[in-house]
Design a protein around this motif. Structure first.
Motif, PDB file in Angstrom:
ATOM      1  N   ASN A 115      79.175  14.825  33.839  1.00 27.00           N
ATOM      2  CA  ASN A 115      78.084  14.793  32.859  1.00 27.00           C
ATOM      3  C   ASN A 115      79.427  15.276  31.650  1.00 27.00           C
ATOM      4  O   ASN A 115      78.830  15.711  31.458  1.00 27.00           O
ATOM      5  N   HIS A 176      67.193  21.061  31.797  1.00 27.52           N
ATOM      6  CA  HIS A 176      66.700  22.121  32.685  1.00 27.52           C
ATOM      7  C   HIS A 176      66.746  23.551  31.844  1.00 27.52           C
ATOM      8  O   HIS A 176      65.917  23.984  32.824  1.00 27.52           O
ATOM      9  N   HIS A 199      67.333  22.932  40.597  1.00 28.55           N
ATOM     10  CA  HIS A 199      68.883  21.927  40.351  1.00 28.55           C
ATOM     11  C   HIS A 199      69.432  23.553  40.052  1.00 28.55           C
ATOM     12  O   HIS A 199      68.977  23.551  39.356  1.00 28.55           O
TER      13      HIS A 199
HETATM   14  P1  13P Z   1      72.703  15.305  40.171  1.00 30.72           P
HETATM   15  O1  13P Z   1      72.529  13.509  40.111  1.00 30.72           O
HETATM   16  O2  13P Z   1      73.895  15.495  40.750  1.00 30.72           O
HETATM   17  O3  13P Z   1      71.787  16.157  40.726  1.00 30.72           O
HETATM   18  O4  13P Z   1      72.349  15.880  38.628  1.00 30.72           O
HETATM   19  C1  13P Z   1      70.852  15.660  37.687  1.00 30.72           C
HETATM   20  C2  13P Z   1      71.528  15.332  36.329  1.00 30.72           C
HETATM   21  O5  13P Z   1      71.501  16.387  35.272  1.00 30.72           O
HETATM   22  C3  13P Z   1      72.196  13.851  36.066  1.00 30.72           C
HETATM   23  O6  13P Z   1      72.458  13.704  34.906  1.00 30.72           O
END
Ligand code: 13P
Ligand code: SF4
Length: 305
Positions: A115, A176, A199
């Protein structure tokens, strides 16, 4: 006006006719997941992007995901289904700031969460995703890790790789971060028999209380395979609907009703329809020098992962 079902049928017809592969992140809505060629977490999407045989790839997700596809497949036409869909975490660090941090920590390997923008990846050593981070950090031939930009994911990796030394830079996922230990107490009190699946982008006060910590694909696999029947889900709330469809006899509760990623929610089925018709989306164009440098960082992830 087309109904949802008619529009989905048209999308399926047009993507075949126009040789388009549709990739959808698990945080997309269910009507989009149903018409995608592949759905999953960020790591799975990057593997599929590298393998896709179609001439055009349409990414239903956020900008850094579409950029990852373009980095891996420069000869393909890559479309982002809604050009406003970005990831706020990907913008938290820029090249100038990271260059200064690298100069202060020359003996550290720079590990970037996927990200991040493609520009930032040009000065990072290796990318990771939530499902590949622990394995990749273990496999890096250096004990000193500068982990950017998600401190919560970084702290979770550090716990599992205690033999290495970590430095973090302030950053994290605003979606999150909305979940707190208060939410955990409330949800557990309301659903005492439910397993808590979260997560690693969550705060450590939340992950500490979890029965399972993993990527979106990890969370979904755990719930599918588990003999338990009730789950509190600590990630973007779309996952609840997907799981409810797949496991109608199990019960899923959100850890917080606020865990909604507004960027992931920008893409609609109509956006996808317009893209496959050739009237929507944004084509991702990257500077070739940026692409080549960012590719090294992503390829290192695919090799070490
Ligand atoms: P994952 O797809 O690796 O679980 O990551 C979550 C996320 O926030 C993607 O932007
Ligand atoms: Fe970015 Fe968080 Fe949204 Fe994922 S959930 S796209 S990390 S803001």
């Amino acid at each position: 006006m087309l109904s949802t079902r008619e529009m989905q049928d048209e999308i399926l017809r047009l993507k075949k006719e126009n040789d388009i592969c549709i990739l959808a992140h698990a945080y997309q809505s269910h009507d989009i997941l149903e018409i995608a060629d592949y759905t999953g977490d960020s790591y799975g999407l990057s593997l599929e992007a590298a393998k896709a045989t179609q001439k055009t790839v349409l990414m239903c997700g956020v900008r850094f995901m579409a950029e990852t596809v373009k980095i891996l497949s420069p000869d393909k036409k890559v479309l982002l289904s809604n050009s406003d869909a970005g990831c706020p975490m990907a913008e938290q660090l820029d090249v100038e700031l990271l260059s200064a941090l690298k100069a202060q920590n020359p003996d550290y390997t720079v590990v970037a969460y996927i990200n991040t923008t493609s520009e930032l990846k040009t000065i990072c050593d290796v990318c990771v995703t939530s499902s590949s981070a622990v394995k990749i950090v273990k496999n890096i031939d250096n004990d000193k890790i500068l982990f950017i930009p998600d401190c919560n994911l970084g702290a979770w990796v550090k716990e599992q790789v205690p033999e290495k030394e970590f430095k973090f830079v302030h950053g994290g996922c605003p979606t999150h971060l909305r979940m707190s230990v208060r939410d955990v107490k409330k949800a557990k009190a309301a659903h005492p028999n439910a397993k808590l699946l979260v997560h690693p982008e969550c705060l450590s006060e939340v992950t500490k209380e979890a029965d399972y910590i993993g990527s979106t694909t990890g969370i979904m696999d755990y719930a599918r395979k588990s003999s338990d029947t009730e789950f509190i889900i600590g990630t973007e709330n779309s996952i609840l609907q997907h799981l409810q469809f797949e496991c109608p006899d199990k019960k899923f509760y959100p850890l917080s009703k606020d865990c909604v990623c507004h960027n992931m929610k920008l893409t609609t089925l109509v956006d996808v329809y317009n893209c496959v018709k050739g009237t929507g989306g944004e084509e991702i164009i990257l500077d070739e020098d940026v692409r080549e440098k960012a590719l090294k960082c992503i390829n290192t992830m695919l090799t070490l992962g």
